[in-house]
Design a protein around this motif. Structure first.
Motif, PDB file in Angstrom:
ATOM      1  N   GLY A  85       0.793  -1.223   0.000  1.00 17.83           N
ATOM      2  CA  GLY A  85       0.000   0.000   0.000  1.00 17.83           C
ATOM      3  C   GLY A  85       0.820   1.265   0.000  1.00 17.83           C
ATOM      4  O   GLY A  85       0.269   2.356   0.125  1.00 17.83           O
ATOM      5  N   GLY A  86       2.123   1.143  -0.145  1.00 16.07           N
ATOM      6  CA  GLY A  86       2.975   2.324  -0.172  1.00 16.07           C
ATOM      7  C   GLY A  86       2.744   3.152  -1.425  1.00 16.07           C
ATOM      8  O   GLY A  86       2.395   2.620  -2.473  1.00 16.07           O
ATOM      9  N   VAL A  87       2.958   4.458  -1.297  1.00 12.20           N
ATOM     10  CA  VAL A  87       2.753   5.366  -2.425  1.00 12.20           C
ATOM     11  C   VAL A  87       4.048   6.109  -2.688  1.00 12.20           C
ATOM     12  O   VAL A  87       4.954   6.147  -1.856  1.00 12.20           O
ATOM     13  N   THR A  88       4.128   6.720  -3.852  1.00  9.68           N
ATOM     14  CA  THR A  88       5.303   7.485  -4.224  1.00  9.68           C
ATOM     15  C   THR A  88       5.423   8.690  -3.303  1.00  9.68           C
ATOM     16  O   THR A  88       4.468   9.438  -3.116  1.00  9.68           O
ATOM     17  N   ALA A  89       6.624   8.881  -2.715  1.00  3.07           N
ATOM     18  CA  ALA A  89       6.806   9.953  -1.741  1.00  3.07           C
ATOM     19  C   ALA A  89       7.791  11.006  -2.201  1.00  3.07           C
ATOM     20  O   ALA A  89       7.975  12.013  -1.521  1.00  3.07           O
ATOM     21  N   ALA A  90       8.487  10.775  -3.315  1.00  6.03           N
ATOM     22  CA  ALA A  90       9.378  11.791  -3.881  1.00  6.03           C
ATOM     23  C   ALA A  90       9.545  11.496  -5.351  1.00  6.03           C
ATOM     24  O   ALA A  90       9.336  10.361  -5.795  1.00  6.03           O
ATOM     25  N   GLU A  91       9.880  12.530  -6.110  1.00  8.26           N
ATOM     26  CA  GLU A  91      10.063  12.319  -7.542  1.00  8.26           C
ATOM     27  C   GLU A  91      11.298  11.465  -7.776  1.00  8.26           C
ATOM     28  O   GLU A  91      12.334  11.682  -7.138  1.00  8.26           O
ATOM     29  N   PRO A  92      11.228  10.471  -8.683  1.00  5.34           N
ATOM     30  CA  PRO A  92      12.391   9.614  -8.934  1.00  5.34           C
ATOM     31  C   PRO A  92      13.543  10.421  -9.536  1.00  5.34           C
ATOM     32  O   PRO A  92      13.325  11.451 -10.176  1.00  5.34           O
ATOM     33  N   VAL A  93      14.776   9.926  -9.303  1.00  2.00           N
ATOM     34  CA  VAL A  93      15.983  10.544  -9.862  1.00  2.00           C
ATOM     35  C   VAL A  93      16.746   9.470 -10.627  1.00  2.00           C
ATOM     36  O   VAL A  93      16.907   8.354 -10.136  1.00  2.00           O
ATOM     37  N   LEU A  94      17.192   9.799 -11.873  1.00  2.00           N
ATOM     38  CA  LEU A  94      17.888   8.835 -12.728  1.00  2.00           C
ATOM     39  C   LEU A  94      19.336   9.264 -12.916  1.00  2.00           C
ATOM     40  O   LEU A  94      19.608  10.452 -13.093  1.00  2.00           O
ATOM     41  N   ILE A  95      20.241   8.284 -12.883  1.00  2.00           N
ATOM     42  CA  ILE A  95      21.657   8.540 -13.180  1.00  2.00           C
ATOM     43  C   ILE A  95      22.135   7.455 -14.135  1.00  2.00           C
ATOM     44  O   ILE A  95      21.886   6.276 -13.914  1.00  2.00           O
ATOM     45  N   VAL A  96      22.777   7.864 -15.228  1.00  2.00           N
ATOM     46  CA  VAL A  96      23.336   6.915 -16.193  1.00  2.00           C
ATOM     47  C   VAL A  96      24.816   6.721 -15.877  1.00  2.00           C
ATOM     48  O   VAL A  96      25.541   7.693 -15.687  1.00  2.00           O
ATOM     49  N   ILE A  97      25.263   5.465 -15.788  1.00  2.00           N
ATOM     50  CA  ILE A  97      26.665   5.183 -15.479  1.00  2.00           C
ATOM     51  C   ILE A  97      27.206   4.189 -16.512  1.00  2.00           C
ATOM     52  O   ILE A  97      26.651   3.109 -16.679  1.00  2.00           O
ATOM     53  N   PRO A  98      28.247   4.572 -17.245  1.00  2.00           N
ATOM     54  CA  PRO A  98      28.833   3.638 -18.212  1.00  2.00           C
ATOM     55  C   PRO A  98      29.589   2.528 -17.484  1.00  2.00           C
ATOM     56  O   PRO A  98      30.298   2.785 -16.515  1.00  2.00           O
ATOM     57  N   VAL A  99      29.412   1.294 -17.966  1.00  2.00           N
ATOM     58  CA  VAL A  99      30.076   0.134 -17.369  1.00  2.00           C
ATOM     59  C   VAL A  99      30.944  -0.530 -18.436  1.00  2.00           C
ATOM     60  O   VAL A  99      30.483  -0.778 -19.552  1.00  2.00           O
ATOM     61  N   THR A 100      32.210  -0.754 -18.102  1.00  2.00           N
ATOM     62  CA  THR A 100      33.136  -1.374 -19.059  1.00  2.00           C
ATOM     63  C   THR A 100      33.441  -2.795 -18.625  1.00  2.00           C
ATOM     64  O   THR A 100      33.224  -3.158 -17.477  1.00  2.00           O
TER      65      THR A 100
END
Lengths: 435, 168
Positions: free
Chosen positions: B153-168
């Motif tokens: 029953g949990g709801v969204t409590a903050a706007e999501p944050v995205l980070i792109v990280i290159p992986v080698t």
């Protein structure tokens, strides 16, 4: 007393009705929740979609049959209330029933939906192999318009494929250093030509091939060769330029391009003779360089010459050195001491310059690391500003929307209040009339 | 006199009902303007290596930390999933999600539970391991914030944050 009780009773009914109306207005709901399919295979993409209150955030979680989280997301419903979240199932996903939970927030009620992950059907049997084709043979020849050219000129390669087909043939060009390049040429009724300009001197070879088609087997031509003769540049250096009789003169010559294991003739003359006297023939090393020592026997001005007589690939060339003055006296011990002192001073200066260069490199490295740190901070600040700007724009938009809603609700409230007031008054009056 | 009583009754009933509607309207104004807000805000997200140094790329099999600074908004909010004005601490669940490709494949999940009062900040640092046998390329770390697990029953409590990280 009864009149007053009736008024309060009517007022209570009105307030309770409107409180229920408020709850129905502000409570967000997910009105539908679906998946794009009811059954999925391992590794397939799952798309969850649905509708909720416009602009509302929806929290989504997907659990496998063992209750393990396989997906979690927060998506925002659009202006029409629709929302979507997609993910790809693992290639080792558990078979069985998966449950999708979606909760609009804040204050909404969770909604669930299920789907199945099933085993893949067995692959279809492989098709029977096609019958082997009956093919005919083909042949190809190529010729050059010249077999030897000077570097900078072009050669035309002509070829003929039998049968006369309009197909693409491959021409393999092998360089003097052993590497090969391939060119695709379109043959028209079996004939094709290609103009080629060598960029290095040496022996080039050419061979054309065709891989065939459904009707004919492929074929390839015999190899033809081309000799590209190139010019050679010689340089000669001597040291020292002033020396004494019976001292050693170093003679050094190089070739460009570097001729490897070729014989160069080094000779000399003086201002007292007219002929060139051969010192000897010397073979070049892998770097195209030769060197020799010479001891002058008389006081004179000497000149030295290096000659390359040429071969089938490189054309002849020669170079002459500047004059070397050979004097009778040799250097004194004091001259040598002075020269050594000068050499030491130069070495010290060189060490100082190297230390300065190292210090400058360290400074540059430190500045580069500081620049990287500042760029990172700047990037963080820019992303923060961008986030705040988007939040501000969204808040302004919602505020405008809320104001319009409030206006509408206010008008409705006044109309409903007026109507209910009239109704209550009518009821009271009717009750009085009945009495 | 009865005519005057009727008029008075109509007038009083109408005024009372209109007053009740206006009172209700004021309540609605408060809820509409405040309920659109999120109670928490992700202040910053920094990816760090095992030694705590910030990194902008990673290698397969590497263990990384998602350093999240989360803040409870300074103004006490009327937040609908509690239905009261909240001046005390509110619980939150921060989830760091590691995905690859489009549509995304879940490559890792990590979380942290806590609570914050208005104006307070916390810095949870959940860890994630890049799969050693996973593909190389751009991975996405998404920081999601809920009041509880959505399945509970949990709801969204903050706007999501995205980070792109290159992986080698």
């Amino acid at each position: 007393m009864r009149k007053s009780g009736l008024n309060w009773y009517a007022l209570l009914v009105v307030v309770l009705t409107l409180l229920l109306l408020q709850i129905s207005i502000v409570t967000p709901v997910v009105t539908s929740l679906t998946t794009d399919k009811s059954e999925y295979l391992r590794g397939e993409a799952v798309t969850i979609s649905g509708t909720a209150s416009a602009g509302e955030w929806v929290a989504i979680q997907v659990k496998d049959p063992n209750g393990v989280n396989v997906w979690i997301d927060s998506v925002k419903a659009g202006s029409d209330g629709s929302f979507t979240s997609s993910f790809r199932l693992s290639s080792t996903a558990t078979y069985g029933t998966y449950t999708v939970y979606a909760t609009p927030g804040p204050g909404g009620q969770p909604v669930t939906k299920t789907f199945q992950v099933v085993t893949a059907p067995p692959p279809p049997p492989p098709p029977p192999p096609p019958p082997p084709p009956v093919k005919k043979s083909s042949s190809m020849t190529i010729t050059l318009d010249k077999t030897s050219i000077t570097l900078g000129e072009s050669v035309t390669i002509s070829g003929l494929l039998t049968p006369a087909l309009n197909v693409t043939v491959d021409l393999e060009i092998k360089c003097p250093n052993g590497t090969s390049v391939s060119k695709s040429i379109l043959a028209s009724k079996g004939a094709f030509t290609y103009v080629f300009k060598p960029d290095v001197a040496g022996v080039w070879s050419f061979k054309a091939s065709w891989k065939g088609n459904d009707e004919y087997y492929g074929c390839e031509s015999s190899t033809v060769t081309l000799i590209a003769r190139g010019a050679v540049s010689l340089r000669i250096f001597v040291a020292p330029l002033i020396t004494s009789v019976r001292s050693i003169i170093i003679i050094y010559a190089d070739t460009s391009p570097a001729l490897v294991d070729r014989s160069l003739v080094i000779s000399y003359t003086t201002n007292k003779t007219v002929n060139w006297i051969t010192i000897g023939s010397f073979n070049t090393g892998s770097d195209g360089i030769v060197a020799c020592l010479f001891t002058p026997t008389e006081v004179a001005e000497y000149k030295f010459k290096v000659e390359w007589i040429g071969d089938s690939i490189f054309m002849p060339a020669s170079a002459t050195s500047p004059g070397v003055l050979v004097i009778a006296e040799s250097l004194t011990a004091q001259d040598i001491v002075n020269a050594l002192n000068q050499l030491k001073a130069l070495q010290k200066l060189l060490e100082e310059k190297e230390a300065e260069l190292k210090a400058s490199r360290d400074t540059i490295s430190m500045l580069n690391s500081q620049i990287a740190g500042l760029q990172h901070d700047l990037s963080n600040a820019q992303s923060r500003i961008s986030s705040l700007e988007s939040q501000l724009a969204e808040t302004q938009s919602r505020l405008a929307e809320a104001e319009s809603r409030v206006m509408l609700i206010g008008i409705l409230a006044l109309i409903v209040g007026l109507l209910i007031g009239i109704l209550v008054a009518y009821l009271i009056l009717k009750r009085r009339g009945a009495k | 006199m009865p005519k005057n009583n009727n008029k008075r009754t109509i007038l009083i009933s109408t005024l009372l009902c209109c007053g009740a509607m206006l009172l209700l309207l004021l309540t609605l104004i408060g809820s509409v303007s405040a309920s659109d807000q999120m109670p928490f805000r992700i202040v910053s997200v920094t990816i760090r290596d095992e030694a705590g140094n910030p990194i902008s790329q990673a290698t397969r099999g590497q263990f990384i930390f998602v350093d999240i600074v989360i803040e409870k908004e300074a103004v006490p909010y009327y937040y609908d999933y509690y239905y009261y004005y909240d001046y005390g601490a509110q619980p939150f669940l921060v989830v760091a999600r590691l995905t690859y490709g489009t549509p995304p494949s879940l490559m890792g999940l990590s979380g942290y539970r806590g609570s914050l009062a208005a104006g307070e900040q916390a810095e949870p640092t959940p860890g994630l391991q890049i799969p050693p046998t996973g593909p190389s390329g751009n991975y996405v770390i998404t920081v999601l914030t809920y009041s509880n697990w959505p399945a509970a029953g949990g709801v969204t409590a903050a706007e999501p944050v995205l980070i792109v990280i290159p992986v080698t």
